[in-house]
Scaffold this motif. Structure first.
Motif: not given
Ligand SMILES: O=C(O)C(=O)C[C@]1(C(=O)O)C=C[C@@H](O)C=C1
Length: 355
Positions: A153-168
């Motif tokens: 919300l606050e940072a002057p940054l952008k989202v450029c990708g997503e990663v889904d990771l199966r977690v064991h």
């Protein structure tokens, strides 16, 4: 049998020689592209997603689509490193799921740098000491990661990708420890993911949240009365014994990470857009606010509310929609939203995860 084996091995050697030539020819094209970019952005998330989708679609088998995509992920990672080695920050220390997510997304040729906190990941990306950051945003059992949402919300940054990771998750102990564990260290999210398992198998043990699973592993390596819940990589870092495996309550336990940067991504053909907005504090306001998405046929894949820090009982809504902000339907919906929302920030458009 021996002869047949030798023939197959000779064929494999010949194919490997061909592949060597081909991957290096590919690398030379990447180098040439690097030069054409003339100091501009080297990493192109949309192109990488297209390359991976294409090899999955064209894959004749018998290798699985997943396997060929992983192979090409590494080939591209090495090609990109010839253009410019990328520095990627993650929530450290070494061996966390965040590091696994960073490597899954950027491949092994990227330099991954562990940070002490999620705030630090954001700060490093903002300051330009690293090129990208990978931060956890939600888990299928534990829910949203509030710190990440607040910082987005606050940072002057952008989202450029997503990663889904199966977690064991694993229950880890110092090797040779016999006494029942009276304490279990882990990150709060991991404790939440193994809540039922702990109720059943270690009902009396105190659950102690710590900053990371790797920290938990370290603490357990120093204490005969303690156990840690962490991933396999953390077990290796501290030489711990895996006393129980896959102890997460939900078998499909998945953590979603976002890749943050100074820029977002160009359209790849299958994209998502993340945004955060707030409504005016009136009855029905939220319904009204989200109506443009329905009207323009834009699907919403996530809606998460978070208390706003400015007013009591006011909320910020984190929304993910399908499509790129440059796509016509999404652009029209966003234009309408801009008029209606008390606050609107577009966090970025990026390719939907391929791997
Ligand atoms: O196509 C590009 O822009 C490249 O630099 C080549 C390449 C690749 O190896 O395919 C490498 C890095 C980019 O992130 C995308 C793709």
């Amino acid at each position: 049998m021996d002869k047949a084996l030798q023939q197959h091995r000779a064929a494999i050697d010949a194919i490997d020689d061909e592949m060597l030539k081909l991957v290096n020819a590919r690398a030379m094209h990447a180098q040439a592209i690097g030069a054409l970019k003339g100091g501009g952005l080297i990493y192109r998330p949309e192109r990488e997603a297209q390359v991976l989708r294409r090899v999955k679609e064209n894959n004749p088998g018998p290798l699985s689509g997943e396997s060929v995509a992983r192979l090409f992920r590494e080939i591209m990672s090495a090609c990109l490193a010839l253009e410019k080695p990328l520095k990627v920050a993650y929530l450290g220390p070494e061996g966390t799921f965040s590091q696994a997510a960073a490597i899954k997304h950027f491949g092994h040729a990227a330099h991954t740098e562990g940070c002490a906190s999620i705030d630090d990941v954001f700060r490093n990306v903002e300051a330009g000491t690293v090129d990208y950051g990978v931060v956890p945003v939600e888990n299928s059992t534990g829910g949203a990661v509030g710190t990440t949402l607040d910082l987005l919300l606050e940072a002057p940054l952008k989202v450029c990708g997503e990663v889904d990771l199966r977690v064991h998750q694993f229950l880890l102990r110092k090797p040779g420890t016999m006494a029942k564990a009276v304490k279990v260290y882990s990150h709060a999210q991991s404790l939440a993911q193994c809540h039922e398992w702990l109720n059943q198998h270690l009902p009396g043990a105190e659950r102690i949240p710590v900053v990371s699973n790797t920290k938990a592993a370290k603490l357990a390596s120093e204490d005969e009365n303690a156990a840690a819940i962490a991933g396999e990589a953390a077990a290796e870092v501290y030489g711990l014994e895996k006393v129980a495996q896959n102890i997460e309550d939900e078998p499909n336990n998945t953590t979603r990470f976002l890749v943050i940067a100074l820029h977002d991504a160009a359209p790849s053909g299958r994209d998502k857009t993340s945004l955060v907005l707030s409504s005016k504090n009136q009855p029905g306001a939220v319904y009204e606010l989200l109506a443009p998405f329905a009207r323009f046929g834009v699907s919403m894949s996530k809606l998460e509310s978070r208390p706003s820090r400015t007013g009591l009982w006011e909320y910020m809504f984190f929304v993910d929609v399908e499509g790129h902000h440059q796509d016509e339907k999404v652009a029209q919906a966003l234009a309408e939203l801009r008029d209606k929302a008390a606050f609107l920030k577009i966090l970025g458009s990026y390719p939907a995860a391929v791997l």
